[in-house]
Motif scaffolding. Structure first.
Motif, PDB file in Angstrom:
ATOM      1  N   MET A   1       1.496  -6.911   6.816  1.00  0.00           N
ATOM      2  CA  MET A   1       1.887  -5.613   6.276  1.00  0.00           C
ATOM      3  C   MET A   1       1.732  -5.600   4.911  1.00  0.00           C
ATOM      4  SD  MET A   1       2.761  -2.731   7.528  1.00  0.00           S
ATOM      5  CE  MET A   1       3.765  -1.671   7.622  1.00  0.00           C
ATOM      6  N   LYS A   2       2.005  -6.607   4.255  1.00  0.00           N
ATOM      7  CA  LYS A   2       1.994  -6.804   2.788  1.00  0.00           C
ATOM      8  C   LYS A   2       0.526  -6.574   2.431  1.00  0.00           C
ATOM      9  CE  LYS A   2       5.467  -9.253   0.549  1.00  0.00           C
ATOM     10  NZ  LYS A   2       5.905 -10.447  -0.140  1.00  0.00           N
ATOM     11  N   LYS A   3      -0.479  -7.322   2.876  1.00  0.00           N
ATOM     12  CA  LYS A   3      -1.838  -7.041   2.799  1.00  0.00           C
ATOM     13  C   LYS A   3      -2.362  -5.788   2.874  1.00  0.00           C
ATOM     14  CE  LYS A   3      -2.838 -12.053   3.847  1.00  0.00           C
ATOM     15  NZ  LYS A   3      -3.352 -13.134   4.549  1.00  0.00           N
ATOM     16  N   ILE A   4      -1.888  -5.160   3.937  1.00  0.00           N
ATOM     17  CA  ILE A   4      -2.256  -3.624   4.027  1.00  0.00           C
ATOM     18  C   ILE A   4      -1.916  -2.646   3.182  1.00  0.00           C
ATOM     19  CG2 ILE A   4      -2.232  -1.953   5.738  1.00  0.00           C
ATOM     20  CD1 ILE A   4      -2.253  -3.877   7.951  1.00  0.00           C
ATOM     21  N   LEU A   5      -0.743  -2.918   2.764  1.00  0.00           N
ATOM     22  CA  LEU A   5      -0.047  -2.098   1.670  1.00  0.00           C
ATOM     23  C   LEU A   5      -0.806  -2.325   0.341  1.00  0.00           C
ATOM     24  CD1 LEU A   5       1.959  -0.148   0.619  1.00  0.00           C
ATOM     25  CD2 LEU A   5       3.478  -1.916   0.195  1.00  0.00           C
ATOM     26  N   VAL A   6      -1.086  -3.752   0.056  1.00  0.00           N
ATOM     27  CA  VAL A   6      -1.958  -3.979  -1.150  1.00  0.00           C
ATOM     28  C   VAL A   6      -3.109  -3.200  -1.122  1.00  0.00           C
ATOM     29  CG1 VAL A   6      -2.601  -5.587  -2.477  1.00  0.00           C
ATOM     30  CG2 VAL A   6      -0.655  -6.068  -1.820  1.00  0.00           C
ATOM     31  N   SER A  13      -6.092   3.566  -6.034  1.00  0.00           N
ATOM     32  CA  SER A  13      -6.177   3.464  -7.494  1.00  0.00           C
ATOM     33  C   SER A  13      -7.585   3.478  -7.632  1.00  0.00           C
ATOM     34  CB  SER A  13      -5.641   2.386  -8.002  1.00  0.00           C
ATOM     35  OG  SER A  13      -5.952   1.202  -7.687  1.00  0.00           O
ATOM     36  N   LEU A  14      -8.470   3.050  -7.155  1.00  0.00           N
ATOM     37  CA  LEU A  14     -10.089   3.289  -7.655  1.00  0.00           C
ATOM     38  C   LEU A  14     -10.501   4.329  -8.328  1.00  0.00           C
ATOM     39  CD1 LEU A  14     -11.762   0.885  -4.915  1.00  0.00           C
ATOM     40  CD2 LEU A  14     -11.251   0.462  -7.254  1.00  0.00           C
ATOM     41  N   PRO A  15     -10.311   5.738  -7.556  1.00  0.00           N
ATOM     42  CA  PRO A  15     -10.764   6.836  -7.872  1.00  0.00           C
ATOM     43  C   PRO A  15      -9.893   7.167  -9.397  1.00  0.00           C
ATOM     44  CG  PRO A  15     -10.062   7.192  -5.511  1.00  0.00           C
ATOM     45  CD  PRO A  15      -9.674   5.856  -6.128  1.00  0.00           C
ATOM     46  N   VAL A  16      -8.773   6.967  -9.523  1.00  0.00           N
ATOM     47  CA  VAL A  16      -8.221   6.996 -10.915  1.00  0.00           C
ATOM     48  C   VAL A  16      -9.044   6.348 -12.112  1.00  0.00           C
ATOM     49  CG1 VAL A  16      -6.088   6.710 -12.307  1.00  0.00           C
ATOM     50  CG2 VAL A  16      -6.074   7.655  -9.744  1.00  0.00           C
TER      51      VAL A  16
END
Length: 161
Positions: A1-6, A13-16
């Motif tokens: 679950m942590k990996k999916i959230l990250v 954040s890539l488009p930003v």
């Protein structure tokens, strides 16, 4: 679950991170400033054609007197980016004689610089690596005080590191 959230946070954040702020595009500017004696003032007015960003009107006055430019020089003022306009002056003065050059052979210069044309990429080799730089060409408007002005265009150069 942590990996999916990250992973989701990274992807969101890539488009930003991929956007870059840009200058507000202008078709008209009028600028007034102060110069040391004996010139006292500088006025610049530029109006661009909104269809192609070529100069429709260009007037530069120093001390109230218009500076003359050759027609072939004024014809170089095409596809200008007025938001990048910068003023530079070279006037060498002594504190006890602020209205005279510090040496007889020294002249006073005024430079106006701005970008023009389409943005493009250059590449070059440095220390065995291929380097890239994006930008535009630069126009320099130079006035030797007391004389006519000249206009030159410089191609995009690699940045100085």
């Amino acid at each position: 679950m942590k990996k999916i959230l990250v992973l989701v946070l990274v992807l969101l954040s890539l488009p930003v991170l991929s956007y870059e702020a840009s200058l507000v595009h202008q078709h008209y500017t009028k600028w007034e400033g102060v110069l040391p004696k004996p010139y006292n003032s500088i006025e610049l007015e530029i109006r661009l054609n909104p269809e192609n960003d070529d100069v429709d009107f260009f007037e530069l006055k120093i001390g109230g007197s218009p500076i003359q430019f050759k027609k072939e020089d004024l014809d170089k003022l095409k596809d200008l980016e007025l938001g990048t306009l910068q003023f530079w002056q070279e006037m060498y003065r002594d504190s006890d004689r602020p209205s005279e050059p510090s040496e007889e052979f020294m002249q006073d210069w005024l430079y106006l610089k701005m970008e023009l044309g389409e943005r493009y990429r250059i590449q070059w080799e440095q220390e065995g690596k291929t380097r890239y730089h994006w930008g535009k060409d630069t126009v320099t408007i130079m006035v030797t005080m007391g004389k006519d002005g000249s206009i030159s265009v410089s191609k995009l150069q690699p940045p100085r590191w």
